[in-house]
Structures are given as C-alpha cells and as structure tokens.
Design an enzyme around this catalytic site. Structure first.
Site, PDB file in Angstrom:
ATOM      1  N   GLU A  50       0.888  -1.176   0.000  1.00 47.93           N
ATOM      2  CA  GLU A  50       0.000   0.000   0.000  1.00 47.93           C
ATOM      3  C   GLU A  50       0.915   1.212   0.000  1.00 47.93           C
ATOM      4  O   GLU A  50       1.565   1.504   1.000  1.00 47.93           O
ATOM      5  CB  GLU A  50      -0.861   0.014   1.266  1.00 47.93           C
ATOM      6  CG  GLU A  50      -1.780  -1.180   1.426  1.00 47.93           C
ATOM      7  CD  GLU A  50      -2.928  -1.163   0.438  1.00 47.93           C
ATOM      8  OE1 GLU A  50      -3.273  -0.070  -0.054  1.00 47.93           O
ATOM      9  OE2 GLU A  50      -3.462  -2.230   0.139  1.00 47.93           O
ATOM     10  N   CYS A  95      -2.786   8.791   3.156  1.00 49.31           N
ATOM     11  CA  CYS A  95      -2.526   8.246   1.820  1.00 49.31           C
ATOM     12  C   CYS A  95      -3.696   8.523   0.892  1.00 49.31           C
ATOM     13  O   CYS A  95      -3.529   8.546  -0.327  1.00 49.31           O
ATOM     14  CB  CYS A  95      -2.277   6.754   1.920  1.00 49.31           C
ATOM     15  SG  CYS A  95      -3.579   5.889   2.806  1.00 49.31           S
TER      16      CYS A  95
HETATM   17  P1  NAP Z   1       8.362   4.586   4.797  1.00 48.52           P
HETATM   18  O1  NAP Z   1       9.525   5.431   5.089  1.00 48.52           O
HETATM   19  O2  NAP Z   1       8.385   3.784   3.541  1.00 48.52           O
HETATM   20  O3  NAP Z   1       8.207   3.626   6.065  1.00 48.52           O
HETATM   21  C1  NAP Z   1       7.118   2.767   6.182  1.00 48.52           C
HETATM   22  C2  NAP Z   1       7.493   1.608   7.076  1.00 48.52           C
HETATM   23  O4  NAP Z   1       8.483   0.810   6.436  1.00 48.52           O
HETATM   24  C3  NAP Z   1       8.077   2.017   8.419  1.00 48.52           C
HETATM   25  O5  NAP Z   1       7.604   1.115   9.409  1.00 48.52           O
HETATM   26  C4  NAP Z   1       9.573   1.826   8.209  1.00 48.52           C
HETATM   27  O6  NAP Z   1      10.274   1.581   9.400  1.00 48.52           O
HETATM   28  C5  NAP Z   1       9.563   0.596   7.345  1.00 48.52           C
HETATM   29  N1  NAP Z   1      10.756   0.389   6.541  1.00 48.52           N
HETATM   30  C6  NAP Z   1      11.657   1.297   6.095  1.00 48.52           C
HETATM   31  N2  NAP Z   1      12.587   0.689   5.346  1.00 48.52           N
HETATM   32  C7  NAP Z   1      12.279  -0.633   5.338  1.00 48.52           C
HETATM   33  C8  NAP Z   1      12.876  -1.786   4.756  1.00 48.52           C
HETATM   34  N3  NAP Z   1      13.971  -1.698   4.006  1.00 48.52           N
HETATM   35  N4  NAP Z   1      12.299  -2.975   4.967  1.00 48.52           N
HETATM   36  C9  NAP Z   1      11.174  -3.089   5.700  1.00 48.52           C
HETATM   37  N5  NAP Z   1      10.572  -2.031   6.278  1.00 48.52           N
HETATM   38  C10 NAP Z   1      11.110  -0.829   6.083  1.00 48.52           C
HETATM   39  O7  NAP Z   1       7.004   5.408   4.752  1.00 48.52           O
HETATM   40  P2  NAP Z   1       6.464   6.475   5.821  1.00 48.52           P
HETATM   41  O8  NAP Z   1       7.280   7.694   5.681  1.00 48.52           O
HETATM   42  O9  NAP Z   1       6.305   5.855   7.159  1.00 48.52           O
HETATM   43  O10 NAP Z   1       5.001   6.728   5.285  1.00 48.52           O
HETATM   44  C11 NAP Z   1       4.676   7.703   4.335  1.00 48.52           C
HETATM   45  C12 NAP Z   1       4.326   7.090   3.015  1.00 48.52           C
HETATM   46  O11 NAP Z   1       3.403   6.033   3.206  1.00 48.52           O
HETATM   47  C13 NAP Z   1       3.646   8.045   2.066  1.00 48.52           C
HETATM   48  O12 NAP Z   1       4.260   7.945   0.827  1.00 48.52           O
HETATM   49  C14 NAP Z   1       2.215   7.561   1.987  1.00 48.52           C
HETATM   50  O13 NAP Z   1       1.582   7.781   0.748  1.00 48.52           O
HETATM   51  C15 NAP Z   1       2.347   6.120   2.248  1.00 48.52           C
HETATM   52  N6  NAP Z   1       1.136   5.586   2.862  1.00 48.52           N
HETATM   53  C16 NAP Z   1       0.353   4.762   2.135  1.00 48.52           C
HETATM   54  C17 NAP Z   1      -0.805   4.246   2.689  1.00 48.52           C
HETATM   55  C18 NAP Z   1      -1.689   3.322   1.922  1.00 48.52           C
HETATM   56  O14 NAP Z   1      -2.564   2.712   2.529  1.00 48.52           O
HETATM   57  N7  NAP Z   1      -1.523   3.181   0.635  1.00 48.52           N
HETATM   58  C19 NAP Z   1      -1.152   4.571   4.000  1.00 48.52           C
HETATM   59  C20 NAP Z   1      -0.317   5.408   4.714  1.00 48.52           C
HETATM   60  C21 NAP Z   1       0.830   5.915   4.134  1.00 48.52           C
HETATM   61  P3  NAP Z   1      10.993   2.776  10.202  1.00 48.52           P
HETATM   62  O15 NAP Z   1       9.949   3.735  10.587  1.00 48.52           O
HETATM   63  O16 NAP Z   1      11.606   2.071  11.353  1.00 48.52           O
HETATM   64  O17 NAP Z   1      11.986   3.357   9.242  1.00 48.52           O
END
Ligand code: NAP
Length: 501
Positions: A256, A295
């Site tokens: 997602e 999102c």
């Molecule tokens: P993110 O930086 O991609 O992090 C998301 C999650 O992934 C965090 O728990 C992060 O852990 C973890 N993570 C980071 N690197 C990883 C890796 N290599 N392997 C496994 N897990 C890893 O995203 P964010 O900044 O939290 O969220 C913002 C983004 O999410 C926006 O782009 C938004 O559009 C999207 N979003 C989408 C939805 C949907 O339902 N489609 C909903 C909400 C948000 P750490 O925090 O420990 O780094």
C-alpha cells in the site's frame, strides 16, 4: 525517558545499540527511545509460526472473531490514553487522533461481526462444489486454508492505531499470527496497544508480536508460508518487493504505497450549491486532517476552467481559517508534520511540483516543531501527476473537456472522487477512471454525515494499482484472501463433503 521495547516470543525485550529518539513533533521534546538492534527476529518469527499459528488455527472463525471483539474492548478502555499519545507523539489534533483510534476499534468490531457469518468453520469454503465427470461422484471443491507462516505487518507513521488494527483484524480472523512493525517515529501508540493486549492476555501466545525500531533483517527472514503486508512509501515498497528471498520463495506481499488522489468537480455544479460546498469541504478536510498526511488525501483538485478562479478564492478563504499550531491547544485545527524529515520532504516536494503557490508560506520556519501551513498550488505541469507531497498540500488543475484523462495521469491511485449530479458525466468519468483506482467516491450532498473520500471503510477494499502499490486490503471478507491458500480438492464427492462439513 521511556524506553520502548518489542514484544517478541511472548516477552518484552529492549534492543541494544544507539536508539532512535521519538519526539513530540510540535515541541521537539524527546518522548521515548527505541532500538531493535540485537533482537532475535528469526526466533520471534519461529515462535509465532509454531505457537501462535497452531493456536489460532485450532479456533473457529467465530472464536477468532470473539478475540477481535476483546481486542476492540481493551482498546476502547484505553481510548483516552491512546488519543493523548497520538497528540503527543503524532502531532495529531484531538480529532485526528480520534479518527485513528476510533477507526482502529471500528475495524476490529467490523471483522468480529464478519466472523459470525463464517461461524463454526476453521477454513473457508470457496464457492459451490463442481461435478467434474459423467459420474456425480467425481467432484471438485475449492477451499481456502490459513497459511502456516507469520503475517508480518509493516506500517507507515501516519495511522499508528488504525494501521495496526486494520491489518491485524483480518490476519487474525483468517487464522494467521501477526508480527506488527509500526513506523518508529510514531510507535508509542502501537506500543501502548500491545502493552494493553499483552497484559490482558487476550490472544493465544505467539498470536501477536510487536517489533519496535528499525526492521533490520526482518524481510530477509520470510519464507514461503509467510506473508508481508506493507504500508509506506513507494520507494520502500520497491526495496521490499525486490528482496531476494521474497522473489525466490514467492513470499506473498501486499504493498500500500503513494497515491495522487484526485477530486473532480462536474461542470454542472453551480458555485454556492450544496454540491459545491460539499466539494470545498471535502478538499479542505483532506488537506488539513492529519496535516494532509493521509494516503487517501486529495492531492489534485480538478475543476472546470471556467470556475477555477472562484474555486481558488473560496479554498483560500477556507484555508485561511485553519489554525495551525500545537495540537495540545484545543482551538488548533491542524498540527505539525510527523518528523523533521517529513517537513523537509514536503518543502522540497512543493518546489518540485512547480507552478504557483496561491496559498501558504512554503518558507515559514518556526523556531520549534515541524509546522507547515496548508499549501495550495496552481499548476499544469507534469510533476503534479508524478510526485506525492505527503503533507497539507494540493494542486488546483483546470479541465476543459475530459477530466478523466487528467485523473488517469496519476498512474494508479487509492481513491478519486467525483462531485456532480449529471448522471451521464458521472458514468463516463467512473468508467474511465475506475481501472486506475481501488475506490471511486461519488460525493453527494444528500448523503448525511458523509466521511468524504479520505476515510477508509473496512467494508470496502483499500489499495490501488500502479503507483499505489498494486495492493488490496480490507473489503469485508475479501480481505481474508491474502492470508489463506486457496486449494482445489478433487475426488470422491462424499469424502469431500464430509471434509468440508
Ligand atoms: P516509509 O519510510 O516507507 O516507512 C514505512 C514503514 O516501512 C516504516 O515502518 C519503516 O520503518 C519501514 N521500513 C523502512 N525501510 C524498510 C525496509 N527496508 N524494509 C522493511 N521495512 C522498512 O514510509 P512512511 O514515511 O512511514 O510513510 C509515508 C508514506 O506512506 C507516504 O508515501 C504515503 O503515501 C504512504 N502511505 C500509504 C498508505 C496506503 O494505505 N496506501 C497509507 C499510509 C501511508 P521505520 O519507521 O523504522 O523506518
């Protein structure tokens, strides 16, 4: 300062090494530390597979649904505390934090209700039996059984309660144990939920684990029976999807990710009409709720070119009334962004969108806190269809003939919305934009208490093709499909009928 721990293998464990500090994004006050360094993730996954999985699979759907109800009740009992944590650690206004926590509770309750219809079975029976040959005895039947691995849930920072609950509800009902990993920066809410659930011993041992801190080698430890549901940025989604073991063992992955959700105003909608006012209200709510860090928030406001100046001045007037500040103050309507890096990404993202900033000060730099005022951009450049600014930022785009072509330029989204009473226009736009979305929201002023396009409901699917990650979650019982293996049984009809009960 609070030291957050992980709940793995049925124990609370603290990581070693230099921890990450979780802040109050409004004041930059340090609130907690978290580290996952040195934790035995391999052992934690095995504990879930060997203890939690069998315990859940021994239960019927109705019994698993009762566990979800007990989880919801426990969270309801802790609601005030969870809301306070959302305000402090997430920069949420009280209303934003309620949206997260109440959404989490409602989703657990919805899946608990769904369990009642599935009743006394332990696996799903998929469709009717099929006579396969001339003899009625040669029979086929599809069933869907829980996978024997762990459901690993990696969540984004913006919905620490809802993100945790919406995934856990579906996996636990399907019969898979869960290891949840909240985003570190806002992990205090999910940590508290886990503390409450663990203290009350609501779930069988191994059925629910929590990893707080960086994911480390987590993804590389998953195998053929495990599943990974990820919510976050498209970039992280690509890294996860391309992990060697994910490809080699066909680890089932749901992504997602980002989305450039659009709201389309029909040419039939007169300014000042009820439909027009609803459109403005939904746009402003989506830009400002959770400081635009949803999102599903409207990113592209697509309006007939004849009314663009009127829409612009009305939006500016409404956005100017939004008080931005520390959400601990009751009259504040929009809090800060979640982290310093989110703020810096949002600021550079606004530059990247190009066009003209018609509302908002992209350069404001308060002494403390990660604040950004709502920003309205007017642009016809390509970047508005290519780059998601995850904050209180939206672009105003004019159309003269077919808005669906503009919407489709987002390259796959979670939800887009249409505000019109012209049935032919609605049908044309729905047909053209539906293949590019997981959900299409048909705004109508006669729907009482409409939550707007930004609210994800457990009854409807959430996800979207292309940029949005290609995933699908929720959708009532449909959501269970991710956690079960569909199997075709082929053989003697009486044997199969006894087997499925
Ligand atoms: P993110 O930086 O991609 O992090 C998301 C999650 O992934 C965090 O728990 C992060 O852990 C973890 N993570 C980071 N690197 C990883 C890796 N290599 N392997 C496994 N897990 C890893 O995203 P964010 O900044 O939290 O969220 C913002 C983004 O999410 C926006 O782009 C938004 O559009 C999207 N979003 C989408 C939805 C949907 O339902 N489609 C909903 C909400 C948000 P750490 O925090 O420990 O780094």
């Amino acid at each position: 300062m609070i030291q957050l721990r992980s709940y793995l293998g049925g124990q609370w464990l603290a990581g070693s090494g230099s921890p990450q500090t979780l802040l109050n994004p409004a004041t930059e006050e340090p609130l907690a530390n978290a580290s996952s360094v040195g934790l035995d993730l391999r052992g934690a996954l095995e504990h879930a597979r060997t203890r939690g999985g069998p315990a859940l699979r021994a239960l019927t759907f109705a019994e698993r649904g009762a566990l979800l109800k007990a989880m919801a009740d426990a969270m309801q009992g802790e609601r005030d505390r969870l809301i306070e944590l959302g305000i402090a650690n997430g920069g949420n206004t009280r209303s934003d934090a309620k949206f997260d926590v109440d959404g989490a509770i409602a989703t657990l309750l919805e899946y608990s209700e769904i369990s009642k219809a599935l009743g006394a079975r332990k696996f799903l029976v998929d469709g009717e039996g099929i006579q396969l040959g001339r003899s009625a005895r040669f029979h086929g039947q599809h069933i869907a059984v829980p996978r024997h691995g762990v459901a690993v849930h990696v969540n984004a920072f913006n919905f620490p309660a809802w993100g945790f609950a919406e995934k856990a509800a579906v996996a636990l009902l399907a019969g898979m144990p869960v290891l949840a990993k909240p985003a570190t920066s806002s992990a205090m809410v999910a940590h508290r939920i886990m503390e409450v659930l663990a203290a009350k011993k609501i779930l069988p041992e191994g059925a629910l684990s929590l990893l707080v801190g960086s994911p480390g080698e987590l993804v590389s430890l998953l195998g053929a029976q495990d599943v990974l549901a990820f919510t976050g940025s498209g970039d992280t989604g690509v890294r996860i999807r391309s992990a060697r073991n994910v490809i080699e063992f066909s680890v089932r992955v749901n992504i997602e990710a980002d989305s450039l959700n659009a709201a389309v105003l029909g040419a039939d909608v007169e300014p000042r009409s009820d439909m027009y006012e609803l459109f403005l209200k939904d746009v402003v709510r989506d830009m400002t709720q959770k400081a635009g860090q949803k999102c599903t928030a409207i990113r592209r406001i697509v309006v007939p070119k004849d009314v663009i100046d009127e829409v612009k001045s009305d939006l500016i007037e409404l956005l100017a009334t939004v008080k931005v500040g520390n959400p601990a103050d009751e009259d504040v309507r929009m809090g800060p962004l979640a982290t310093a890096s989110q703020l810096s990404d949002a600021r550079s993202g606004i530059e990247r969108l190009g066009g003209t900033v018609v509302f908002g000060d992209k350069q404001e730099k308060p002494a403390k806190g990660f604040f950004l005022s709502p920003v309205l951009v007017q642009s016809t450049g390509d970047a508005v269809h290519e780059h998601e600014v995850f904050g209180p930022v939206a672009s105003l785009l004019p159309y003269s003939e077919n808005p669906a072509q503009i919407v489709a330029r987002g390259n796959g989204g979670l939800v887009s919305s249409i505000y019109s009473e012209d049935q032919a226009f609605v049908e044309q736009v729905v047909v053209e934009i539906a293949p590019h979305h997981g959900r299409v929201f048909l705004g109508h002023h006669k729907i009482e208490l409409s939550p707007g396009p930004g609210t994800v409901l457990p009854q409807l699917v959430h996800g979207g093709p292309g940029r949005a990650g290609g995933g699908e979650e929720l959708g009532g019982p449909r959501g269970l499909a991710f956690y079960v293996q569909r199997v075709a049984l082929e053989g003697s009809r009486p044997v199969i009928q006894k087997l499925i009960g």
